[in-house]
Design a protein around this motif. Sequence first.
Motif, PDB file in Angstrom:
ATOM      1  N   THR A 103      49.707 -13.551 -51.552  1.00 44.69           N
ATOM      2  CA  THR A 103      48.238 -13.467 -51.647  1.00 44.69           C
ATOM      3  C   THR A 103      47.687 -12.242 -50.922  1.00 44.69           C
ATOM      4  OG1 THR A 103      48.065 -14.860 -49.679  1.00 44.69           O
ATOM      5  CG2 THR A 103      47.930 -15.977 -51.818  1.00 44.69           C
ATOM      6  N   ALA A 104      48.543 -11.280 -50.598  1.00 41.34           N
ATOM      7  CA  ALA A 104      48.085 -10.110 -49.857  1.00 41.34           C
ATOM      8  C   ALA A 104      46.988  -9.387 -50.642  1.00 41.34           C
ATOM      9  CB  ALA A 104      49.253  -9.157 -49.605  1.00 41.34           C
ATOM     10  N   PRO A 105      45.930  -8.976 -49.937  1.00 38.16           N
ATOM     11  CA  PRO A 105      44.804  -8.329 -50.640  1.00 38.16           C
ATOM     12  C   PRO A 105      45.179  -7.006 -51.306  1.00 38.16           C
ATOM     13  CG  PRO A 105      44.576  -8.123 -48.237  1.00 38.16           C
ATOM     14  CD  PRO A 105      45.710  -9.072 -48.486  1.00 38.16           C
ATOM     15  N   LEU A 114      51.266  -3.381 -56.984  1.00 36.59           N
ATOM     16  CA  LEU A 114      51.808  -3.784 -55.689  1.00 36.59           C
ATOM     17  C   LEU A 114      51.447  -2.747 -54.626  1.00 36.59           C
ATOM     18  CD1 LEU A 114      55.361  -4.944 -56.829  1.00 36.59           C
ATOM     19  CD2 LEU A 114      53.500  -6.424 -56.055  1.00 36.59           C
ATOM     20  N   GLY A 115      50.665  -3.165 -53.638  1.00 39.59           N
ATOM     21  CA  GLY A 115      50.381  -2.293 -52.492  1.00 39.59           C
ATOM     22  C   GLY A 115      51.400  -2.537 -51.392  1.00 39.59           C
ATOM     23  N   LEU A 116      51.876  -3.780 -51.307  1.00 41.47           N
ATOM     24  CA  LEU A 116      52.970  -4.117 -50.381  1.00 41.47           C
ATOM     25  C   LEU A 116      54.243  -4.075 -51.224  1.00 41.47           C
ATOM     26  CD1 LEU A 116      53.819  -5.120 -47.544  1.00 41.47           C
ATOM     27  CD2 LEU A 116      53.430  -7.456 -48.343  1.00 41.47           C
ATOM     28  N   ILE A 117      54.997  -2.991 -51.040  1.00 37.43           N
ATOM     29  CA  ILE A 117      56.138  -2.765 -51.939  1.00 37.43           C
ATOM     30  C   ILE A 117      57.395  -3.472 -51.438  1.00 37.43           C
ATOM     31  CG2 ILE A 117      56.936  -0.584 -50.931  1.00 37.43           C
ATOM     32  CD1 ILE A 117      56.486  -1.300 -54.663  1.00 37.43           C
ATOM     33  N   TRP A 118      57.389  -3.855 -50.140  1.00 41.97           N
ATOM     34  CA  TRP A 118      58.442  -4.721 -49.626  1.00 41.97           C
ATOM     35  C   TRP A 118      57.947  -5.489 -48.420  1.00 41.97           C
ATOM     36  CZ3 TRP A 118      61.451  -6.467 -45.743  1.00 41.97           C
ATOM     37  CH2 TRP A 118      62.526  -7.276 -46.142  1.00 41.97           C
ATOM     38  N   PRO A 119      58.188  -6.804 -48.281  1.00 42.64           N
ATOM     39  CA  PRO A 119      58.807  -7.610 -49.339  1.00 42.64           C
ATOM     40  C   PRO A 119      57.821  -7.879 -50.471  1.00 42.64           C
ATOM     41  CG  PRO A 119      58.247  -8.997 -47.456  1.00 42.64           C
ATOM     42  CD  PRO A 119      57.905  -7.599 -47.066  1.00 42.64           C
ATOM     43  N   MET A 120      58.345  -8.076 -51.655  1.00 43.25           N
ATOM     44  CA  MET A 120      57.487  -8.333 -52.808  1.00 43.25           C
ATOM     45  C   MET A 120      57.293  -9.832 -52.980  1.00 43.25           C
ATOM     46  SD  MET A 120      58.812  -5.530 -55.584  1.00 43.25           S
ATOM     47  CE  MET A 120      60.380  -5.103 -54.875  1.00 43.25           C
ATOM     48  N   PRO A 121      56.165 -10.229 -53.561  1.00 42.49           N
ATOM     49  CA  PRO A 121      55.940 -11.645 -53.796  1.00 42.49           C
ATOM     50  C   PRO A 121      56.921 -12.178 -54.839  1.00 42.49           C
ATOM     51  CG  PRO A 121      54.248 -10.342 -54.888  1.00 42.49           C
ATOM     52  CD  PRO A 121      55.068  -9.394 -54.063  1.00 42.49           C
ATOM     53  N   GLU A 122      57.138 -13.478 -54.837  1.00 40.31           N
ATOM     54  CA  GLU A 122      58.017 -14.097 -55.835  1.00 40.31           C
ATOM     55  C   GLU A 122      57.198 -14.916 -56.826  1.00 40.31           C
ATOM     56  OE1 GLU A 122      60.962 -16.098 -53.433  1.00 40.31           O
ATOM     57  OE2 GLU A 122      61.796 -14.182 -52.731  1.00 40.31           O
ATOM     58  N   LYS A 123      56.480 -15.911 -56.304  1.00 42.63           N
ATOM     59  CA  LYS A 123      55.700 -16.781 -57.201  1.00 42.63           C
ATOM     60  C   LYS A 123      54.643 -15.974 -57.961  1.00 42.63           C
ATOM     61  CE  LYS A 123      53.043 -21.087 -57.229  1.00 42.63           C
ATOM     62  NZ  LYS A 123      51.847 -20.539 -57.871  1.00 42.63           N
ATOM     63  N   ALA A 124      53.971 -15.067 -57.265  1.00 43.81           N
ATOM     64  CA  ALA A 124      52.901 -14.301 -57.923  1.00 43.81           C
ATOM     65  C   ALA A 124      53.452 -13.476 -59.079  1.00 43.81           C
ATOM     66  CB  ALA A 124      52.203 -13.396 -56.905  1.00 43.81           C
ATOM     67  N   ILE A 125      54.660 -12.937 -58.915  1.00 46.07           N
ATOM     68  CA  ILE A 125      55.262 -12.145 -59.992  1.00 46.07           C
ATOM     69  C   ILE A 125      55.704 -13.065 -61.137  1.00 46.07           C
ATOM     70  CG2 ILE A 125      57.325 -10.784 -60.587  1.00 46.07           C
ATOM     71  CD1 ILE A 125      56.924  -9.210 -58.013  1.00 46.07           C
ATOM     72  N   LEU A 126      56.290 -14.204 -60.793  1.00 48.20           N
ATOM     73  CA  LEU A 126      56.704 -15.154 -61.839  1.00 48.20           C
ATOM     74  C   LEU A 126      55.480 -15.637 -62.631  1.00 48.20           C
ATOM     75  CD1 LEU A 126      59.371 -17.193 -59.841  1.00 48.20           C
ATOM     76  CD2 LEU A 126      59.811 -15.708 -61.824  1.00 48.20           C
ATOM     77  N   ASP A 127      54.388 -15.921 -61.921  1.00 47.64           N
ATOM     78  CA  ASP A 127      53.156 -16.364 -62.604  1.00 47.64           C
ATOM     79  C   ASP A 127      52.613 -15.267 -63.515  1.00 47.64           C
ATOM     80  OD1 ASP A 127      53.358 -18.744 -61.315  1.00 47.64           O
ATOM     81  OD2 ASP A 127      51.748 -18.376 -59.861  1.00 47.64           O
TER      82      ASP A 127
END
Lengths: 191, 580
Positions: free
Chosen positions: B215-217, B254-267
């Motif tokens: 949920t990072a802005p 993606l502004g936060l390139i690591w670590p990357m989200p998992e659920k948000a990408i799957l959704d």
Amino acid sequence: METKNVMIVGVGGQGSLLASKLLGKLLLTKGYDIKVSEVHGMSQRGGSVVTYVRFGDKVYSPIIDKGEADFIVSFEMLEAARYTEFLKPDGKIITNTQQINPMPVITGAAEYPAELEEKIKSAGVDLVAVDALSLAEQAGSAKAVNIVLMGILSKYFDFTVDEWNEAIESSVPPKFLELNKKAFALGREVK
Amino acid sequence: MKTLMLGNEAVARGLYEAGCSFVSSYPGTPSTEITEYVAKYSEVYAEWAPNEKVAMESAFGAALAGKRSFCGMKHVGLNVAADPLFTISYTGVNAGMVIAVADDAGMHSSQNEQDSRHYALSSKIPMLEPADSAEAIAFTKLAYEISEKFDTPVLLKMCTRVSHSQSVVEQGDRVEASKPYEKNPGKYIMMPGNAKLRHPVVEKRTKDLTEYAETAPINVIEKGEDKKMGIITSSTSYQYVKEVFGDKYPVFKLGLIWPMPEKAILDFAASVESLVVVEELDSFIETHCRNLGLNPKGKEIFSNIGEISQNIVAEKFGIDTNSGATIDAVIPNRPPVMCAGCPHRGLFYTLSKNKVTVIGDIGCYTLGAVAPLNAIDAVVCMGASISGLHGFNKSQDDASSGKSVAVIGDSTFMHSGMTGLVNIAYNNSNSTVIILDNSITGMTGHQQNPTTGYNLKGDPASKIDLEALCRAVGINRVRVVDPYDLAECDTVIKEELAADEPSVIISRRPCALLKYVKHNKPLAVDADKCRSCKMCMKIGCPAISMQNGKAVIDNTLCTGCGVCEQLCKFDAFKSSKEAN
């Protein structure tokens, strides 16, 4: 407004950064979204240099790609030819007619192509070729080629001379102001 | 008030606003201006360190002391600083610490195009990646919040197109930030017993950061009208995608390139018919997607070599682009060259003339490799000239040592050349090292270094005595030459190559572009005396060319260094006053 693209090209050390700075300042006062991109480092050592200036309602990419430039402002004839493929079909090239030999020409490994002005024109390009170096010297310094070229470019923009002069005032040191204003005026008078 | 700001200047602004008070960096294109700009704020202490490792360790010390700190470097600089990087990950920080790393896809001014995102993954340090100058300010400030909240250094990944593009920003005020220092041996002394306890903390932190990433802005989904395709991207690649498609397709930026989200990408993947990843260089986001069981299109259509552009994005999706006009002429290249009056020229001419094998290094003088000088045999990385020469000579039982040298600049010698020289003396290879002392860090645009006598802020500083340093590490033969004096260069190089012990030649003359350097009057050619032998063309001076069979000097470039004059057997070069 659709994004407008101006490329400023030349040889490292010719002063293209001041030209892009001036243009950026002027466009900012008009409320545009702007991106100005340059490459520092290796390209400055007498190499080919290119600066991209893009403005409009919303500008995404920082660079101008082939076939996209509305204007190419070139400080040197060979560089005008090198970047011609970046011009839009209805774009315009404004170039200084000065020739500066690149190292492969100096060493004899390559030739400086002859009749570049004609060759660019016969490719269907709207070309304005001006001896900007002479005009800059007339204004008081060979270094003012950049401002002479901005003077020529200014005729194709809807900004007043006063607005350009204000941008010049905020971009150059006070002691060079009159010289640069004169260089701009000489460029703007070019037919 | 809105202003136009270079990406690097914007990082500096972000540092200022975030209350950063300690900066230590080593220059490297395209990262250099961050530190030059931040040095203009009197509230921020800023310095050039001798190399990136020292810079990062100093920034760590400042963060430990409770001051928000920063170090900046180019991608290859992070290799130099990788040792502290991986362990600072374990210790975490006290006050926030941010490390900027600027990649150079397309190699505008670099020796490789490594993808620094892998460092975030392998050192387990979060990495933020801004896409323009406004984000550069915002992400820099956010990086400090993340750093202190999650007790970790934070990497800020820049690239040439973000670092060296100006875009519109709004500035904020500075908020001071500091914390008290408290001794905490278990956290900060990384010996095995403690480090074993810290590693699980790091793994837990990565899990927490992954949760934050969901949920990072700065991870933003932009809705598009056409769900046939969804695009995951970041940084400058995002700009090219938007340039081509506008708001047509959904985009996950993606502004936060690591670590990357998992659920948000799957959704996101589930919300679109097909998934595409657009990223420069390696498959980083794409690999993450594959690890999540997704099958995006990425490197099967986009190259992992060089930069992307809007036309490349368009072409990959079958969209027509304007093809510009073509000219009926062969356009010669215009490569960068050593400037007229460059002190390196005379030295390289002498090496070339004597057919010496030259192990080179990183700096302006790498240009000694190009025609007509062709004076360099190998260049790898900062400092590698001296150590490379040692191995070259030692492995051949010094059979090569009478005809091989290392060349290295003053700043590069300080960076990582000294240890190589220690090795030559200690393990006794009969090697000859030439230090090109032009009194400045040239290639990156004139930064001070420990040999110049000035610091980043321009104040007088301790100045390394190169001759004394070389003697102190065990080199008995230390000579100084003026590279404008070809006869002296020739004699000294021959003598030192012939000597039966290690030696250092310091080729000393300041960079011709330095403001305090006074140039001589330009030379001119007496056309009657010029016999068209082209000896003067062998030095590759941009101020000399042949016109109608005679040498001609461009008096707007010539600095009157006189190197060409020494080569002319017919006395055709004169100071312009004499010739007139």
